[in-house]
Design a protein around this motif. Sequence first.
Motif, PDB file in Angstrom:
ATOM      1  N   PHE A 147       0.848  -1.187   0.000  1.00 26.54           N
ATOM      2  CA  PHE A 147       0.000   0.000   0.000  1.00 26.54           C
ATOM      3  C   PHE A 147       0.886   1.240   0.000  1.00 26.54           C
TER       4      PHE A 147
ATOM      5  N   GLY B 182      -1.102   4.608   5.603  1.00 25.51           N
ATOM      6  CA  GLY B 182      -2.245   3.821   6.039  1.00 25.51           C
ATOM      7  C   GLY B 182      -1.913   2.956   7.247  1.00 25.51           C
TER       8      GLY B 182
ATOM      9  N   GLN C 240      -8.799   1.135   0.310  1.00 23.33           N
ATOM     10  CA  GLN C 240      -7.381   1.223   0.014  1.00 23.33           C
ATOM     11  C   GLN C 240      -6.978   0.322  -1.143  1.00 23.33           C
TER      12      GLN C 240
ATOM     13  N   THR D 110      -9.424  -5.391  -0.672  1.00 24.32           N
ATOM     14  CA  THR D 110      -8.980  -5.113   0.687  1.00 24.32           C
ATOM     15  C   THR D 110     -10.162  -5.219   1.652  1.00 24.32           C
TER      16      THR D 110
ATOM     17  N   TYR E  63      -8.546   3.072  -4.092  1.00 19.78           N
ATOM     18  CA  TYR E  63      -7.319   3.863  -4.111  1.00 19.78           C
ATOM     19  C   TYR E  63      -6.114   2.930  -3.952  1.00 19.78           C
TER      20      TYR E  63
ATOM     21  N   GLY F  11      -4.029   2.702  -1.513  1.00 17.07           N
ATOM     22  CA  GLY F  11      -3.636   2.782  -0.116  1.00 17.07           C
ATOM     23  C   GLY F  11      -4.633   3.582   0.687  1.00 17.07           C
ATOM     24  N   ALA F  12      -4.594   3.377   2.016  1.00 15.45           N
ATOM     25  CA  ALA F  12      -5.529   4.077   2.889  1.00 15.45           C
ATOM     26  C   ALA F  12      -5.245   5.568   2.941  1.00 15.45           C
TER      27      ALA F  12
ATOM     28  N   ALA G 292      -6.950   7.413   0.125  1.00 17.03           N
ATOM     29  CA  ALA G 292      -8.396   7.228   0.276  1.00 17.03           C
ATOM     30  C   ALA G 292      -8.938   8.148   1.368  1.00 17.03           C
TER      31      ALA G 292
ATOM     32  N   ALA H 296     -12.840   1.929   6.998  1.00 13.77           N
ATOM     33  CA  ALA H 296     -11.386   2.001   7.169  1.00 13.77           C
ATOM     34  C   ALA H 296     -10.905   1.080   8.284  1.00 13.77           C
TER      35      ALA H 296
END
Length: 308
Positions: free
Chosen positions: A21, A25, A141, A145, A167, A169-170, A173, A187
């Motif tokens: 990622f 995140g 993310q 996931t 996205y 990665g977190a 996002a 999340a």
Amino acid sequence: MAGAPAHAAFPDKPIRIVVPFSPGGGTDLIARAMGVAMAQDLGQPVVVDNKPGGGTIIGTDNVAKSAPDGYTLVMATFAHAVNPSLQPKLPYDTDKAFTPVMLVGRSPNVLVVRADSPYKTVRDVIAAAKGKPGGLSFASQGPGTSAHLAGELFKRLASVDLNHIPYKGAGPAITDLLGGQVDLMFATASAVANLLETGKLRALGVTTAQRSPSPDLSKVPTIAESGVPGYVAESWYGLFAPAGTPAPVVARLNAAARKAVTADAFRKRAEAEGLIVTPGTPDELGRYVRAEEARWGKVVKDARIGVN
């Protein structure tokens, strides 16, 4: 000692933990915190290498194709167990390409919205989604996931239509969630802990069967008790090495990882962010992930979930 195996001196150079990622995140934060503690025990630097994209497949494939010597690891997540069901043509065989090292911990995902969002409860989200099918968007993310599948399971069990926005990665996002480009996100708790504490995000529900023991999340209701009976999902973090990594090397890595996550500083930080630390043996991680593969494979099949 003459004739001693090459891995007897392990480690004698830096170790790389691939995080599939972008930086920022929950997976990145956990890997970096672990890396610092593991480096102290192993006597070598532990470097985090972010390789985002492909719903974690790019970074994971990099590790699958690395030398099985213990110097390249992947911090795997929920996607590791779900991708075999979502992606018919993975560049690696998930069950054969990796050697489990240790399950780091498990945590709820948290359904979050911006602090100024009109949605105050899970029921508010359901009502809005039913009133305008496809009008609400949720970030993840990446495809496959925990944030993605938690959202897909929510869509199925709440009988609503939400627009999934993936996205790499977190971090990115959450940036778009804060900026108003998306409406909500399922999340990981570790990725949004600070934003919940500072009041920039609001938690509407946790995805586990019981409420979180974390002080910051203990008052947040479960999604199941908020109008979606039977809803359960959790995220997790686990260290894997390439298949064929020597057992003594895996044991050394497991010992270092266990020491890292049971240190008071790491445990307090992790549990404050909703992660319940669960250090165990390599075999325990292997069994856990196989069970996750079976459970989510059925969900994906029954719900005809596709990566969108």
